[in-house]
Design a protein around this motif. Sequence first.
Motif, PDB file in Angstrom:
ATOM      1  N   PHE A  36     -11.861   1.528   1.133  1.00  0.00           N
ATOM      2  CA  PHE A  36     -11.225   0.211   1.165  1.00  0.00           C
ATOM      3  C   PHE A  36      -9.760   0.319   0.712  1.00  0.00           C
ATOM      4  O   PHE A  36      -9.456   1.022  -0.265  1.00  0.00           O
ATOM      5  CB  PHE A  36     -11.973  -0.759   0.248  1.00  0.00           C
ATOM      6  CG  PHE A  36     -11.461  -2.169   0.297  1.00  0.00           C
ATOM      7  CD1 PHE A  36     -11.808  -3.013   1.335  1.00  0.00           C
ATOM      8  CD2 PHE A  36     -10.605  -2.637  -0.694  1.00  0.00           C
ATOM      9  CE1 PHE A  36     -11.339  -4.309   1.373  1.00  0.00           C
ATOM     10  CE2 PHE A  36     -10.134  -3.928  -0.662  1.00  0.00           C
ATOM     11  CZ  PHE A  36     -10.494  -4.770   0.374  1.00  0.00           C
ATOM     12  N   VAL A  37      -8.876  -0.376   1.429  1.00  0.00           N
ATOM     13  CA  VAL A  37      -7.442  -0.347   1.092  1.00  0.00           C
ATOM     14  C   VAL A  37      -7.200  -1.351  -0.034  1.00  0.00           C
ATOM     15  O   VAL A  37      -6.918  -2.533   0.188  1.00  0.00           O
ATOM     16  CB  VAL A  37      -6.569  -0.674   2.312  1.00  0.00           C
ATOM     17  CG1 VAL A  37      -5.085  -0.530   1.949  1.00  0.00           C
ATOM     18  CG2 VAL A  37      -6.911   0.245   3.487  1.00  0.00           C
ATOM     19  N   PHE A  38      -7.314  -0.888  -1.242  1.00  0.00           N
ATOM     20  CA  PHE A  38      -7.271  -1.773  -2.414  1.00  0.00           C
ATOM     21  C   PHE A  38      -5.868  -2.310  -2.680  1.00  0.00           C
ATOM     22  O   PHE A  38      -5.693  -3.438  -3.150  1.00  0.00           O
ATOM     23  CB  PHE A  38      -7.785  -1.007  -3.636  1.00  0.00           C
ATOM     24  CG  PHE A  38      -7.613  -1.736  -4.931  1.00  0.00           C
ATOM     25  CD1 PHE A  38      -8.245  -2.964  -5.167  1.00  0.00           C
ATOM     26  CD2 PHE A  38      -6.788  -1.223  -5.933  1.00  0.00           C
ATOM     27  CE1 PHE A  38      -8.077  -3.629  -6.367  1.00  0.00           C
ATOM     28  CE2 PHE A  38      -6.631  -1.895  -7.139  1.00  0.00           C
ATOM     29  CZ  PHE A  38      -7.268  -3.099  -7.356  1.00  0.00           C
ATOM     30  N   LYS A  39      -4.845  -1.524  -2.354  1.00  0.00           N
ATOM     31  CA  LYS A  39      -3.490  -1.932  -2.741  1.00  0.00           C
ATOM     32  C   LYS A  39      -3.062  -3.247  -2.096  1.00  0.00           C
ATOM     33  O   LYS A  39      -2.246  -3.985  -2.648  1.00  0.00           O
ATOM     34  CB  LYS A  39      -2.492  -0.824  -2.393  1.00  0.00           C
ATOM     35  CG  LYS A  39      -2.350  -0.521  -0.911  1.00  0.00           C
ATOM     36  CD  LYS A  39      -1.335   0.605  -0.707  1.00  0.00           C
ATOM     37  CE  LYS A  39      -1.179   0.926   0.796  1.00  0.00           C
ATOM     38  NZ  LYS A  39      -0.179   1.997   1.006  1.00  0.00           N
ATOM     39  N   ASP A  40      -3.638  -3.585  -0.931  1.00  0.00           N
ATOM     40  CA  ASP A  40      -3.294  -4.864  -0.285  1.00  0.00           C
ATOM     41  C   ASP A  40      -3.767  -6.046  -1.123  1.00  0.00           C
ATOM     42  O   ASP A  40      -3.100  -7.086  -1.183  1.00  0.00           O
ATOM     43  CB  ASP A  40      -3.919  -4.944   1.112  1.00  0.00           C
ATOM     44  CG  ASP A  40      -3.333  -3.893   2.052  1.00  0.00           C
ATOM     45  OD1 ASP A  40      -2.234  -3.388   1.739  1.00  0.00           O
ATOM     46  OD2 ASP A  40      -3.975  -3.589   3.075  1.00  0.00           O
ATOM     47  N   HIS A  41      -4.912  -5.903  -1.760  1.00  0.00           N
ATOM     48  CA  HIS A  41      -5.455  -6.966  -2.614  1.00  0.00           C
ATOM     49  C   HIS A  41      -4.788  -6.969  -3.986  1.00  0.00           C
ATOM     50  O   HIS A  41      -4.591  -8.033  -4.580  1.00  0.00           O
ATOM     51  CB  HIS A  41      -6.970  -6.788  -2.784  1.00  0.00           C
ATOM     52  CG  HIS A  41      -7.762  -7.385  -1.674  1.00  0.00           C
ATOM     53  ND1 HIS A  41      -8.849  -8.189  -1.878  1.00  0.00           N
ATOM     54  CD2 HIS A  41      -7.605  -7.318  -0.321  1.00  0.00           C
ATOM     55  CE1 HIS A  41      -9.349  -8.571  -0.719  1.00  0.00           C
ATOM     56  NE2 HIS A  41      -8.609  -8.038   0.245  1.00  0.00           N
ATOM     57  N   TRP A  42      -4.481  -5.763  -4.474  1.00  0.00           N
ATOM     58  CA  TRP A  42      -3.956  -5.657  -5.830  1.00  0.00           C
ATOM     59  C   TRP A  42      -2.637  -6.407  -6.014  1.00  0.00           C
ATOM     60  O   TRP A  42      -2.397  -7.033  -7.055  1.00  0.00           O
ATOM     61  CB  TRP A  42      -3.771  -4.198  -6.216  1.00  0.00           C
ATOM     62  CG  TRP A  42      -3.038  -4.029  -7.534  1.00  0.00           C
ATOM     63  CD1 TRP A  42      -1.821  -3.462  -7.729  1.00  0.00           C
ATOM     64  CD2 TRP A  42      -3.474  -4.471  -8.810  1.00  0.00           C
ATOM     65  NE1 TRP A  42      -1.462  -3.516  -9.046  1.00  0.00           N
ATOM     66  CE2 TRP A  42      -2.481  -4.136  -9.743  1.00  0.00           C
ATOM     67  CE3 TRP A  42      -4.619  -5.119  -9.271  1.00  0.00           C
ATOM     68  CZ2 TRP A  42      -2.578  -4.423 -11.093  1.00  0.00           C
ATOM     69  CZ3 TRP A  42      -4.723  -5.404 -10.610  1.00  0.00           C
ATOM     70  CH2 TRP A  42      -3.715  -5.061 -11.511  1.00  0.00           C
ATOM     71  N   SER A  43      -1.802  -6.386  -5.035  1.00  0.00           N
ATOM     72  CA  SER A  43      -0.495  -7.053  -5.148  1.00  0.00           C
ATOM     73  C   SER A  43      -0.657  -8.534  -5.500  1.00  0.00           C
ATOM     74  O   SER A  43      -0.013  -9.049  -6.415  1.00  0.00           O
ATOM     75  CB  SER A  43       0.282  -6.894  -3.833  1.00  0.00           C
ATOM     76  OG  SER A  43       1.527  -7.545  -3.932  1.00  0.00           O
TER      77      SER A  43
END
Length: 747
Positions: A36-43
């Motif tokens: 899962f591409v977490f960095k998109d949500h983390w921002s």
Amino acid sequence: MKLSIIKRDSRVKDFDMERIHIAIKKAYEEVHGNDFVFKDHWSDLEINIEKTIIELGKEELFIEEIQDIVVKALNNKDKTVSEAYEDYREKRRIARDTNGDTYKKLDKVLQCSDIMNSNANVDEHSFGGRKFESANVILKRYTLDKVIKPEIARAHIENRLYIHDLDSYATGMHNCSFPDIKKLVNNGFITRNGDVRGANGLSTAFQLVAVIFQIQSQEQFGGTGSCHIDYDLEEQVDISFKKHFSDALFYFEDKEISWKELDSEICVENKEELKKKYPKLTAFALRELDREGMQSAQGLYHNLNTLESRPGSQVPFTSINLGRRTTVAGRMLTRWLMLASIDGIGKHHKTSIFPIAIFQYKKGVNDIEETPNYDLKKLAIESMSKRIYPNWVNCDWSKNVEDLSNPDTAMATMGCRTLVGFDRHGMGYSKVGRGNVTPVTINLVKVGIKHGICLGEREEANLEGFWNELNELLELSATALVDRFKYICSQSAKSAPFMYRNKSMLGGEYDSDTCIYDVMKHGSQAIGYAGIAEMCQALFGKDHGDDKDVHKFALSVVERISKFAEEASERYDLNFGCYAAPIESTCGTIITGNREIKGLRDEFGIIKNVTDREWITNSHHIPVWKNIDVFTKLQLEAPFTKYPTSGCITYVELDSSVVENPKAIEQIIDYAFSLDIPYLAFNFPIDTCLKCGYQGEFNDRCPICHSEEIEQLRRVTGYLTTDYRNFNKAKQAEVKERFKHSTITKL
């Protein structure tokens, strides 16, 4: 963003967003997999978390507050991940508990390697004691983490504000009580497994008193008592007298006398008339009544010292106020109870620990030779001279407004020291069916250290800083008490069915949604204080027994606490009161710490006359080691005693020879109450040889049989303990340093 985080153990760390990033990333991977591409949500999450923190406008946040902010942000973004994060938090908590302090504390309790003996009435070596203390470890941790506000928990952990009986907090229990003994004894009551008929005479009545105390004690912490036992049982005296008179009529077979005609005039109050008319019958009835009364009173003492109905082999903390009633029945009751106290319990006739007997001193009733109950005062002095009990309560105290037509308004105390003052919700100064809801205690020693000269950081005390911090702690105290009051009132009446179904405490209806509130609103919320002496030493280098100006300042501190209690009563519409706290185990906890509190020595080191002993001085008392005479001690402490309307006690320490001088004892009592002291107790040693039963003051070896099996009874707090060496180490150390005021007093 500059922010500090307060950890669970009260340590302060810089805020680190990276730690939150790691924890949330693990939750996302658990739900959506490692790809899962977490960095998109983390921002978005990082922006929301920072925004919420900035909006709060605080420079410090508790770790729990930060975690709640994270959960809220996750809920708005991905509820499934939010649930996973909560699960992660719980697993982390379990790991901390298993490998951290909580399990270590449990290990020490279960292995008896850390015996605290915070309460002399609990045997922490016993199975019940270990189970009890183990539960306490968990419940205290739960209360600090889950129940009370973070700022209150922090104040407790930082040793600024002591939240009493944290384990009982979690369960929603309240503190001390004056149950309606008269109603329960006369009418009977319902228990979980059945019901009890009202008493039909003295022997049953005294048994029921013990049962009532025991059941009531299961539904509260702290003590329970009768505010006028000599009034509560008067009707039962007459019932027994009639029975014995009826028996006399049967045994003597006086056929000329009809019981039907006699019934209405057979009353103890008429005994002198009855002696003239029916001398044999009356003599028999009075003799049998006296025998029954004595046996019943002795039974009460034995029951209350042997029926271990609380965990840890505890007997209930119980007290009985007596000595005011001038009726024939009331006087008989006081006499029987005092004689039972003098007789003692068991094969060696040892001093009973409970009930705490409290003699109600009243001018015109029992104070001088011409008064109707003066003989009972002398009997009480005889009992005290042998048994340390009774304590003495001043029914002329200026802060208790008594209605002479209403016995419920007479001055009375719940044993250790707890009082109930004026009830703003309609009961006035009536005591029956009321109690202390809960106390907190302000650690004045720490405030004194921080703003005083004792650390060498300043030449003069920073009094502005002192008053500012005291006011802050007073506000925290009020918040803590109101929160706990609400928590108690949120419980179900089914939690204490005896108390609410039987109305042992007055005010509420069992089936009402507001039952507990309707009862508890009549009780008191106590703001306690501890360590006036050490506070003064820390601030000024001398205590309130050394200097008039320091004494004046100390008095102003207690006056401020009292004034705040009055203000809080108006603000919250509850009965706040100032409280000279008993600090049984807390006296050492404040100095050396305990399982959840960091001690003053850990923080400030050893400071002469402040933290150099194992304990701090009780409330406003002159330090126990002071070389001072009885009357000077009473004069110095008396001005403080008008402020603690939720309870205080004044002690006098004597050597064993003085108590053999009843006139000297009476002189001290009369003088203390002339100073408007509300509650007085005497301390002196009682040693008992457990082999031959000899009693006196001889400490380690019996002078008769030379046995070393010696029980050393001392008053450690407001109540006695069978052997003071069973109490915590701090109180043991305090007992050893007590100066006997009688040694330099001219009596």
